[in-house]
Design an enzyme around this catalytic site. Structure first.
Site, PDB file in Angstrom:
ATOM      1  N   ARG A  41      -2.082   4.818 -12.814  1.00  0.00           N
ATOM      2  CA  ARG A  41      -3.002   3.487 -12.433  1.00  0.00           C
ATOM      3  C   ARG A  41      -4.210   3.789 -13.191  1.00  0.00           C
ATOM      4  O   ARG A  41      -4.954   4.753 -12.877  1.00  0.00           O
ATOM      5  CB  ARG A  41      -2.774   3.099 -11.056  1.00  0.00           C
TER       6      ARG A  41
ATOM      7  N   CYS B  68       0.198  10.217  -9.060  1.00  0.00           N
ATOM      8  CA  CYS B  68      -0.054   9.767  -7.870  1.00  0.00           C
ATOM      9  C   CYS B  68      -0.265   8.213  -7.920  1.00  0.00           C
ATOM     10  O   CYS B  68      -0.715   7.675  -8.860  1.00  0.00           O
ATOM     11  CB  CYS B  68      -0.984  10.556  -7.068  1.00  0.00           C
ATOM     12  N   PRO B  69       0.081   7.253  -6.836  1.00  0.00           N
ATOM     13  CA  PRO B  69      -0.140   6.205  -6.769  1.00  0.00           C
ATOM     14  C   PRO B  69      -1.873   5.627  -6.637  1.00  0.00           C
ATOM     15  O   PRO B  69      -2.496   6.742  -6.235  1.00  0.00           O
ATOM     16  CB  PRO B  69       0.416   5.621  -5.717  1.00  0.00           C
TER      17      PRO B  69
ATOM     18  N   ASP C 259      -0.363  17.649  -3.935  1.00  0.00           N
ATOM     19  CA  ASP C 259       0.259  16.241  -3.454  1.00  0.00           C
ATOM     20  C   ASP C 259      -0.114  16.245  -1.865  1.00  0.00           C
ATOM     21  O   ASP C 259      -0.231  17.301  -1.248  1.00  0.00           O
ATOM     22  CB  ASP C 259       1.679  16.007  -3.770  1.00  0.00           C
TER      23      ASP C 259
ATOM     24  N   GLU D 225      -7.562  -3.152 -17.872  1.00  0.00           N
ATOM     25  CA  GLU D 225      -6.301  -3.320 -18.780  1.00  0.00           C
ATOM     26  C   GLU D 225      -6.010  -4.816 -18.578  1.00  0.00           C
ATOM     27  O   GLU D 225      -5.518  -5.479 -19.751  1.00  0.00           O
ATOM     28  CB  GLU D 225      -5.283  -2.392 -18.651  1.00  0.00           C
TER      29      GLU D 225
ATOM     30  N   ASP E 109      -2.475   5.853 -20.385  1.00  0.00           N
ATOM     31  CA  ASP E 109      -1.527   4.596 -20.969  1.00  0.00           C
ATOM     32  C   ASP E 109      -1.831   3.602 -19.853  1.00  0.00           C
ATOM     33  O   ASP E 109      -1.421   2.495 -20.032  1.00  0.00           O
ATOM     34  CB  ASP E 109      -0.050   5.114 -20.227  1.00  0.00           C
TER      35      ASP E 109
ATOM     36  N   ILE F  28       8.187  10.933 -10.769  1.00  0.00           N
ATOM     37  CA  ILE F  28       7.789  11.167 -12.107  1.00  0.00           C
ATOM     38  C   ILE F  28       7.037  12.503 -11.929  1.00  0.00           C
ATOM     39  O   ILE F  28       7.366  13.221 -13.221  1.00  0.00           O
ATOM     40  CB  ILE F  28       6.690  10.049 -12.421  1.00  0.00           C
TER      41      ILE F  28
ATOM     42  N   HIS G  38      -0.047   0.283 -21.468  1.00  0.00           N
ATOM     43  CA  HIS G  38       0.833   0.575 -20.089  1.00  0.00           C
ATOM     44  C   HIS G  38       2.160   0.241 -20.656  1.00  0.00           C
ATOM     45  O   HIS G  38       2.953  -0.439 -20.482  1.00  0.00           O
ATOM     46  CB  HIS G  38       0.327  -0.633 -19.377  1.00  0.00           C
TER      47      HIS G  38
HETATM   48  P1  NAD Z   1       6.583   8.442  -6.156  1.00  0.00           P
HETATM   49  O1  NAD Z   1       6.066   7.548  -5.029  1.00  0.00           O
HETATM   50  O2  NAD Z   1       7.927   8.907  -6.313  1.00  0.00           O
HETATM   51  O3  NAD Z   1       5.619   9.559  -6.098  1.00  0.00           O
HETATM   52  C1  NAD Z   1       4.107   9.464  -5.905  1.00  0.00           C
HETATM   53  C2  NAD Z   1       3.624  10.561  -5.423  1.00  0.00           C
HETATM   54  O4  NAD Z   1       2.081  10.698  -5.126  1.00  0.00           O
HETATM   55  C3  NAD Z   1       4.113  10.955  -4.045  1.00  0.00           C
HETATM   56  O5  NAD Z   1       4.667  12.306  -3.876  1.00  0.00           O
HETATM   57  C4  NAD Z   1       3.083  10.960  -3.065  1.00  0.00           C
HETATM   58  O6  NAD Z   1       3.175  11.813  -1.919  1.00  0.00           O
HETATM   59  C5  NAD Z   1       1.887  11.290  -3.849  1.00  0.00           C
HETATM   60  N1  NAD Z   1       0.539  10.737  -3.445  1.00  0.00           N
HETATM   61  C6  NAD Z   1       0.173   9.872  -2.591  1.00  0.00           C
HETATM   62  N2  NAD Z   1      -1.188   9.796  -2.363  1.00  0.00           N
HETATM   63  C7  NAD Z   1      -1.502  10.953  -2.953  1.00  0.00           C
HETATM   64  C8  NAD Z   1      -2.909  11.468  -2.877  1.00  0.00           C
HETATM   65  N3  NAD Z   1      -4.002  10.984  -2.285  1.00  0.00           N
HETATM   66  N4  NAD Z   1      -3.135  12.767  -3.804  1.00  0.00           N
HETATM   67  C9  NAD Z   1      -1.933  13.300  -4.291  1.00  0.00           C
HETATM   68  N5  NAD Z   1      -0.620  12.742  -4.417  1.00  0.00           N
HETATM   69  C10 NAD Z   1      -0.419  11.556  -3.617  1.00  0.00           C
HETATM   70  O7  NAD Z   1       6.104   7.591  -7.411  1.00  0.00           O
HETATM   71  P2  NAD Z   1       6.501   7.707  -8.938  1.00  0.00           P
HETATM   72  O8  NAD Z   1       7.767   6.936  -9.121  1.00  0.00           O
HETATM   73  O9  NAD Z   1       6.415   9.094  -9.313  1.00  0.00           O
HETATM   74  O10 NAD Z   1       5.240   6.946  -9.671  1.00  0.00           O
HETATM   75  C11 NAD Z   1       4.100   7.495  -9.640  1.00  0.00           C
HETATM   76  C12 NAD Z   1       2.975   6.456 -10.567  1.00  0.00           C
HETATM   77  O11 NAD Z   1       3.317   6.174 -11.521  1.00  0.00           O
HETATM   78  C13 NAD Z   1       3.249   5.037  -9.868  1.00  0.00           C
HETATM   79  O12 NAD Z   1       2.289   5.036  -8.424  1.00  0.00           O
HETATM   80  C14 NAD Z   1       2.734   4.041 -10.735  1.00  0.00           C
HETATM   81  O13 NAD Z   1       1.279   3.830 -10.539  1.00  0.00           O
HETATM   82  C15 NAD Z   1       2.842   4.731 -11.907  1.00  0.00           C
HETATM   83  N6  NAD Z   1       4.007   4.183 -12.905  1.00  0.00           N
HETATM   84  C16 NAD Z   1       3.214   3.998 -14.145  1.00  0.00           C
HETATM   85  C17 NAD Z   1       4.360   3.344 -15.098  1.00  0.00           C
HETATM   86  C18 NAD Z   1       3.815   3.043 -16.521  1.00  0.00           C
HETATM   87  O14 NAD Z   1       4.554   2.212 -17.367  1.00  0.00           O
HETATM   88  N7  NAD Z   1       2.679   3.530 -16.940  1.00  0.00           N
HETATM   89  C19 NAD Z   1       5.620   2.955 -14.607  1.00  0.00           C
HETATM   90  C20 NAD Z   1       6.218   3.389 -13.393  1.00  0.00           C
HETATM   91  C21 NAD Z   1       5.076   3.953 -12.514  1.00  0.00           C
END
Ligand code: NAD
Length: 335
Positions: free
Chosen positions: A236, A207-208, A176, A265, A260, A157, A297
């Site tokens: 999150r 990030c997660p 990252d 929530e 979001d 994302i 969300h």
């Molecule tokens: P992804 O796994 O492709 O990317 C997450 C990135 O975060 C990775 O590159 C990882 O290395 C990095 N990361 C991990 N720990 C970290 C830290 N301590 N500091 C900095 N970066 C760190 O995931 P994605 O598909 O890009 O999704 C990202 C987040 O979006 C998900 O974790 C989820 O929480 C959120 N999400 C939200 C919705 C929504 O509807 N609002 C929907 C889907 C996902």
């Protein structure tokens, strides 16, 4: 005999997309509005599989009740699984599968929508003209061209959020724990977390939620940011200490906030509470600021994403009943 699938936390759109994906499969889908928890788990006593979403509680108590019945598969309509006790599931012999990715575009596009809305105050303009007020005072924005945007978490994302902003003339910084070549190709430059925090006009979190990222945005990190910074969180809720951010909004340190997701929530988002008194004072305070936009969300909520979620869920069910392993399976300590 047709396999029976009980779907918890069903909303009308879940029913639409899952039923469409099931047309060629013919499973018996039983839709429940209740969320899964120990008190509701017995509703699935006859189910071969159970399908859940982000606010269901697949804790040990609920899983034990499911396993006492016929259920051997727990299939998640989402990527995150912090609401599932994987150790308990493994001990009970339950197969757990998820939808690891359904549309990173949907979430990236929504992050951009929050940036544009907050900057140009579209949320305020929308209400204002409906009241017959066509004045522009208070709606002043800034050109994104020339701004610095910090992306924290440059995975799927985060990487998709960068190129449109780059194309508009923003400087893109990223932080990252791993460097993603796609982010550099998108025109991003990696920096330390402190540099991203202190140099960015806009900070977008992708990030997660982990123990390391819990309250990543807190009183200390807010001090490092530019005065008037815009913070966007589509990831999150607990990445942000909402109490600290409220103080920063009051002082003007934070100039714009787009959320979001929100730590508390559950029980609020996805519900119509318009006839009720909302008890969460932190959320209610956030909603009073003119420079804050909170959404429920919904970043994932596109037809493309819902189709992909339904299709992958059906694949997960088919694979389980066929005894096929899959990378969508969740195991303790695994991905
Ligand atoms: P992804 O796994 O492709 O990317 C997450 C990135 O975060 C990775 O590159 C990882 O290395 C990095 N990361 C991990 N720990 C970290 C830290 N301590 N500091 C900095 N970066 C760190 O995931 P994605 O598909 O890009 O999704 C990202 C987040 O979006 C998900 O974790 C989820 O929480 C959120 N999400 C939200 C919705 C929504 O509807 N609002 C929907 C889907 C996902």
């Amino acid at each position: 005999m047709r396999k029976k699938i009980v779907v918890y936390s069903t909303k009308p759109y879940d029913r639409t997309f899952l039923s469409q994906a099931n047309e060629s499969r013919g499973y018996e889908l039983i839709y429940l509005e209740d969320s899964l928890k120990p008190e509701t788990a017995s509703l699935a006593a006859e189910a071969d599989a159970v399908c859940v979403f982000v606010h269901d509680h697949a804790d040990a108590g609920a899983l034990e009740i499911l396993a006492e019945g016929k259920t051997r598969l727990l299939t998640l309509r989402c990527a995150g699984y912090n609401n599932v006790d994987l150790a308990a599931a493994a001990a009970l012999g339950l197969d757990v599968r998820r939808v690891p990715s359904y549309s990173p575009y949907a979430v990236a596009e929504f992050a951009l929508a929050l940036i544009f809305t907050l900057n140009r105050k579209v949320h305020r303009a929308y209400n204002r003209v409906r009241e017959g007020n066509f004045a522009l005072d208070g709606l002043l924005g800034f050109d994104l061209h020339g701004c610095t945007v910090g992306i924290i978490g440059t995975g799927k994302i985060g990487c998709l959020t960068a190129p449109p902003l780059k194309a508009m003339g923003c400087k893109i910084l990223g932080y990252d724990v791993y460097q993603n070549p796609a982010f550099i190709e998108a025109g991003g430059a990696y920096k330390s977390l402190d540099e991203v925090l202190s140099e960015s006009d806009i900070i977008s979190l992708h990030c997660p939620l982990t123990p390391e990222t819990h309250y990543l945005i807190n009183a200390d990190s807010l001090v490092k940011m530019k005065t008037g910074v815009m913070i966007i969180n589509t990831s999150r809720g607990a990445l942000i200490d909402a109490t600290a951010v409220i103080a920063a909004l009051k002082s003007g340190k934070v100039g714009y906030l787009g959320l979001d997701v929100y730590e508390q929530e559950e029980g609020v988002f996805y519900q119509n509470l318009s006839e009720e008194i909302i008890q969460d004072d932190v959320l209610q305070r956030l909603l009073t600021f003119p420079n804050v936009v909170v959404t429920s969300h919904q970043a994932f909520f596109t037809t493309t994403a819902l189709k992909n979620i339904a299709e992958t869920t059906m694949h997960n069910i088919e694979d389980h009943f066929a005894g096929r392993p899959s990378s969508n399976q969740l195991v303790v300590g695994g991905g």
